[in-house]
Enzyme design. Structure first.
Site, PDB file in Angstrom:
ATOM      1  N   GLY A  47      57.500  23.299 -12.541  1.00  0.00           N
ATOM      2  CA  GLY A  47      58.162  22.108 -12.972  1.00  0.00           C
ATOM      3  C   GLY A  47      59.193  22.401 -13.911  1.00  0.00           C
ATOM      4  O   GLY A  47      59.981  23.709 -14.134  1.00  0.00           O
ATOM      5  N   GLU A  48      59.759  21.505 -14.742  1.00  0.00           N
ATOM      6  CA  GLU A  48      60.566  21.602 -15.883  1.00  0.00           C
ATOM      7  C   GLU A  48      60.101  22.720 -16.871  1.00  0.00           C
ATOM      8  O   GLU A  48      58.819  22.682 -17.248  1.00  0.00           O
ATOM      9  CB  GLU A  48      60.937  20.363 -16.735  1.00  0.00           C
ATOM     10  CG  GLU A  48      61.897  19.385 -16.132  1.00  0.00           C
ATOM     11  CD  GLU A  48      63.287  19.931 -15.923  1.00  0.00           C
ATOM     12  OE1 GLU A  48      63.848  20.283 -17.029  1.00  0.00           O
ATOM     13  OE2 GLU A  48      63.620  19.866 -14.933  1.00  0.00           O
ATOM     14  N   PRO A  49      60.821  23.503 -17.262  1.00  0.00           N
ATOM     15  CA  PRO A  49      60.775  24.665 -18.238  1.00  0.00           C
ATOM     16  C   PRO A  49      60.479  24.055 -19.700  1.00  0.00           C
ATOM     17  O   PRO A  49      61.245  24.251 -20.563  1.00  0.00           O
ATOM     18  CB  PRO A  49      61.959  25.680 -18.220  1.00  0.00           C
ATOM     19  CG  PRO A  49      62.872  24.643 -17.867  1.00  0.00           C
ATOM     20  CD  PRO A  49      62.361  23.478 -16.699  1.00  0.00           C
TER      21      PRO A  49
END
Length: 93
Positions: A47-49
């Protein structure tokens, strides 16, 4: 044509808690394995880092400490910050 059409990260807004739909249906496809030896349990992404966003804070604090030191005549590049950063660790730096 390769022309930049945004202002880079200034236009990027990471997803927040209010961006998550009230109902999210997910289906895992079993026939799509990830052959990477570095993948955790065959995962393809996480997902989003979020780690990158967290690192940005630590790097900003590091740069602020270096700037404060430079204003006081200390131009040493050596700066060891121990994570997680706390108020006490920042003050001692």
């Amino acid at each position: 044509d390769g022309q930049l059409i945004t202002l880079g990260t200034w236009d990027y807004k990471p997803p927040a808690v209010h961006d998550i739909p009230l109902q999210l249906n997910v289906k895992f496809v079993a026939s799509m394995p990830n052959p990477s030896p570095a993948a955790v349990l065959g995962s393809k992404a996480s997902g989003e880092p979020a780690m990158a966003l967290g690192a940005a804070c630590a790097l900003a604090v590091r740069d602020a400490i270096r700037a404060a030191r430079a204003e006081n005549g200390d131009l040493s590049p050596q700066l060891d910050l121990v994570l997680p950063l706390t108020v006490e660790r920042i003050q001692l730096a």
